[in-house]
Design an enzyme around this catalytic site. Structure first.
Site, PDB file in Angstrom:
ATOM      1  N   HIS A 178       0.830  -1.200   0.000  1.00 32.54           N
ATOM      2  CA  HIS A 178       0.000   0.000   0.000  1.00 32.54           C
ATOM      3  C   HIS A 178       0.864   1.249   0.000  1.00 32.54           C
ATOM      4  CE1 HIS A 178      -3.277   2.749   1.439  1.00 32.54           C
ATOM      5  NE2 HIS A 178      -3.976   1.967   0.645  1.00 32.54           N
ATOM      6  N   HIS A 199      -5.113   5.663  -5.776  1.00 27.95           N
ATOM      7  CA  HIS A 199      -6.234   6.306  -5.093  1.00 27.95           C
ATOM      8  C   HIS A 199      -6.754   7.469  -5.922  1.00 27.95           C
ATOM      9  CE1 HIS A 199      -4.461   4.152  -1.675  1.00 27.95           C
ATOM     10  NE2 HIS A 199      -5.683   4.187  -1.157  1.00 27.95           N
ATOM     11  N   HIS A 208      -7.529  -2.413  -4.891  1.00 31.83           N
ATOM     12  CA  HIS A 208      -7.709  -2.934  -3.533  1.00 31.83           C
ATOM     13  C   HIS A 208      -8.383  -4.300  -3.542  1.00 31.83           C
ATOM     14  CE1 HIS A 208      -6.824   1.299  -2.544  1.00 31.83           C
ATOM     15  NE2 HIS A 208      -6.392   0.814  -1.398  1.00 31.83           N
ATOM     16  N   HIS A 327     -15.081   5.295   3.129  1.00 34.28           N
ATOM     17  CA  HIS A 327     -13.712   4.766   3.112  1.00 34.28           C
ATOM     18  C   HIS A 327     -12.763   5.701   3.855  1.00 34.28           C
ATOM     19  CE1 HIS A 327      -9.741   5.349   1.086  1.00 34.28           C
ATOM     20  NE2 HIS A 327      -9.584   4.114   1.550  1.00 34.28           N
ATOM     21  N   HIS A 331     -10.646   5.674   7.862  1.00 33.85           N
ATOM     22  CA  HIS A 331      -9.214   5.961   7.984  1.00 33.85           C
ATOM     23  C   HIS A 331      -8.987   7.105   8.970  1.00 33.85           C
ATOM     24  CE1 HIS A 331      -6.883   3.535   5.106  1.00 33.85           C
ATOM     25  NE2 HIS A 331      -7.984   3.510   4.358  1.00 33.85           N
ATOM     26  N   PHE A 352      -1.643   7.074   4.148  1.00 35.55           N
ATOM     27  CA  PHE A 352      -1.490   5.999   3.166  1.00 35.55           C
ATOM     28  C   PHE A 352      -0.210   5.199   3.372  1.00 35.55           C
ATOM     29  CE2 PHE A 352      -4.291   8.022  -0.386  1.00 35.55           C
ATOM     30  CZ  PHE A 352      -5.410   7.451   0.183  1.00 35.55           C
ATOM     31  N   HIS A 365     -11.079  -2.540   4.424  1.00 34.89           N
ATOM     32  CA  HIS A 365     -11.158  -2.570   2.968  1.00 34.89           C
ATOM     33  C   HIS A 365     -11.940  -3.774   2.453  1.00 34.89           C
ATOM     34  CE1 HIS A 365      -9.189   0.725   0.854  1.00 34.89           C
ATOM     35  NE2 HIS A 365      -8.574   0.931   2.007  1.00 34.89           N
TER      36      HIS A 365
END
Length: 583
Positions: A178, A199, A208, A327, A331, A352, A365
């Site tokens: 990632h 992304h 993903h 999403h 995070h 990230f 995810h």
């Protein structure tokens, strides 16, 4: 059907649903039924790159205008000098040319060097026959046996970090995937100093999905169980909106100390950054936001999937509604928010480069992937679900499989999770019918006294709430969408703002209102350029029906910054017909 890209884009609907759910809302907040019949229609598109002309069923339009104005979603900042490049999909990155990621300097808590092992052989991956369908369970409903297998698999994966740090199946090697794909370790093949970024574009979902596919198979291989299935964090259901208990045990290999200390026990996830401390309101906000990103704000495929990203496209042209919505919300909620301490860059989940170092990332995810599945199979509307552009289908990624082989995969080979050998536990979808109630009375726009015309304020910085008067394309309840263009952000910051239409009540902590139109949010990351530019499109058609815009020829757009608004500038705001470009 919308033209998505300048080479050869045709969208097709997904035939038939494989799901049957109870969708009765579980919250005391109001819910209103909203369904659309699925239509089977196609919009044929061909491309003549040499002449810069798009031939469509509606005639010919200049290709440069298409690139600059597809729903306001192809800004000039994302173009490169070679227009022919847009006829090509992105190629898999060259691992032999991997460099240090664009780290956060001496203030970052963790090592940001994350290049993968190099192999002299790359295999074009072929899906193996499905012997047994792996069923991914909701994490809050996992059995003791399932948890024991999961913990043992993660334990063995982490042990590889010590016994063989170069084993690509090790926990840190998997986390570094990632980091490398998302923080600038790779240039696009053929485009020096142009980041490869998965992304904030249409690559988000397929990348993903493949990432978790191999991660899940590696875990199963390590414990000798080919039926092992990765749980999903069921944050779209009130019963699953807390941190799953299996991740809240300090003695478990699933635990990560670098989480916000408040993310524990019965704390309800705040997917929307609303700041509300009222649990029923948090649940209502979450369900409203998910309904918006899955149904209400989506008028075309790229609104959900993300903006086209092809060879030569600048990183992050625009995230889809789910990516920049729930999403990003998880995070942000899980990531440490200690702005002065050793984790001031929101490690682990809040950045990230470090997100994959928290085991809950993969469970999160898994649900993000499930939302893609639900959007294709369950959400009934006239938006085509599958992209058939060759630029999407042939976009490539590299991963190591469970046998330590370096394999090449394509975005177009992962549409159907069942063909990849897994599916999801059936569970209620309270957000599916969670349409906000209609506004009782027509808004008195004149009461919104500080609203200004777009021409007088743009470009505008979001250091405070902004209200802009925007002309409609037609009077009354027209089929329209709102386009926010050239959204320039500091990519190193958590960014979030919400958008409301004709909002005279100003109840910013309540999203379960007819005036709520959608959101923009961003997870911190680094690129070669400090600032990034992107665009979003929000469907207005259903909002008009709920707030009464009869006889109105303008609307007031209210933009409420939730996080780091001073690091956001919006270059353009306009209303366009639902099916038209914004150029």
């Amino acid at each position: 059907m919308a033209c998505l890209q300048a080479s050869c884009t045709v969208l097709s609907t997904n035939p038939g649903s494989h799901y049957s759910y109870s969708t009765r809302p579980l919250s005391a907040k109001p819910s209103h039924l909203f369904t659309h019949p699925r239509r089977n229609h196609r919009f044929q598109v061909s491309c003549d790159a040499k002449k810069n002309v798009e031939s469509t069923s509606q005639g010919k339009i200049d290709r440069r205008n298409m690139l600059l104005g597809l729903g306001g979603l192809y800004g000039a900042a994302n173009l490169v000098s070679n227009p022919v490049a847009y006829a090509d999909p992105v190629q898999a990155p060259d691992f032999t040319k991997c460099g240090d990621v664009h780290d956060f300097g001496s203030g970052a808590a963790l090592d940001a060097k994350c290049c993968p092992p190099v192999s002299n052989k790359i295999i074009d991956y072929k899906l193996p026959p499905v012997q047994t369908m792996r069923i991914r369970p909701a994490a809050h409903r996992t059995s003791k046996e399932q948890v024991a297998k999961y913990e043992e698999a993660i334990k063995r994966m982490k042990e590889l970090d010590t016994t063989d740090p170069e084993d690509p199946r090790g926990f840190m090697q998997q986390a570094n995937i990632h980091c490398a794909y998302c923080n600038g370790a790779h240039d696009q093949v053929g485009f020096k100093d142009l980041d490869f970024q998965v992304h904030n574009s249409w690559l988000f979902f397929p990348f993903h999905r493949w990432y978790l596919y191999f991660y899940e198979r590696i875990l199963g291989k390590l414990i000798g169980d080919p039926t092992f299935a990765l749980p999903f964090w069921n944050w779209d259901n009130p019963k699953g909106m807390t941190l799953p208990p299996i991740f809240d045990n300090p003695n478990s290999p699933l635990y990560d100390a670098l989480r916000d200390p408040k993310v524990t026990g019965s704390a309800i996830a705040d997917l929307t950054f609303s700041g509300s401390t009222d649990n029923p309101q948090l649940v209502a906000n979450n369900l409203t936001s998910i309904y918006s990103e899955m149904v209400r704000s989506v008028s075309q495929t790229i609104d959900f999937m993300g903006i086209p990203y092809c060879a030569g496209t600048g990183p992050g042209p625009g995230a889809g509604s789910s990516e920049r919505g729930s999403h990003t919300g998880i995070h942000w909620w899980v990531g440490t928010k200690d702005t002065t301490g050793p984790n001031k860059f929101n490690e682990d989940m809040g950045n990230f480069y470090s997100a994959g170092r928290d085991p809950v990332f993969y469970c999160h995810h898994s649900n993000v992937d499930r939302m893609w599945t639900l959007w294709r199979d369950v959400v009934k509307n006239d938006v085509p679900k599958d992209i058939t552009s060759s630029n999407y289908l042939n976009a490539e990624f590299l991963f190591y499989d469970e046998n330590k082989r370096l394999v090449r995969v394509k975005a177009g080979d992962c549409f159907d999770q069942r063909k990849l050998g897994y599916d999801y536990e059936r569970i209620g979808l309270p957000w599916l019918n969670y349409r906000p109630p209609k506004k009782a009375a027509k808004a008195k726009v004149e009461n919104i006294s500080d609203a200004k015309t777009a021409a007088s304020v743009l470009p505008v910085n979001l250091k405070k709430t902004v209200r802009v008067i925007v002309p409609k394309s037609a009077k009354g309840e027209a089929k329209e969408r709102l386009v926010l263009e050239d959204i320039e952000t500091d990519t190193r910051k958590f960014i979030k703002f919400d958008v409301f239409i004709n909002d005279e009540d100003d109840k910013v902590e309540e999203l379960d209102r007819a005036e709520y139109a959608g959101s923009f949010a961003q997870v911190p990351h680094k690129t070669k350029k400090k600032n990034g530019k992107s665009n979003i499109s929000l469907k207005l058609t259903d909002i008009y029906k709920d707030i009464d815009v009869s006889d109105d020829d303008t609307i007031v757009v209210t933009i409420v910054p939730r996080s780091n608004g001073e690091h956001v500038t919006i270059g353009g705001i306009k209303v366009v017909p639902e099916a038209a470009s914004s150029s």
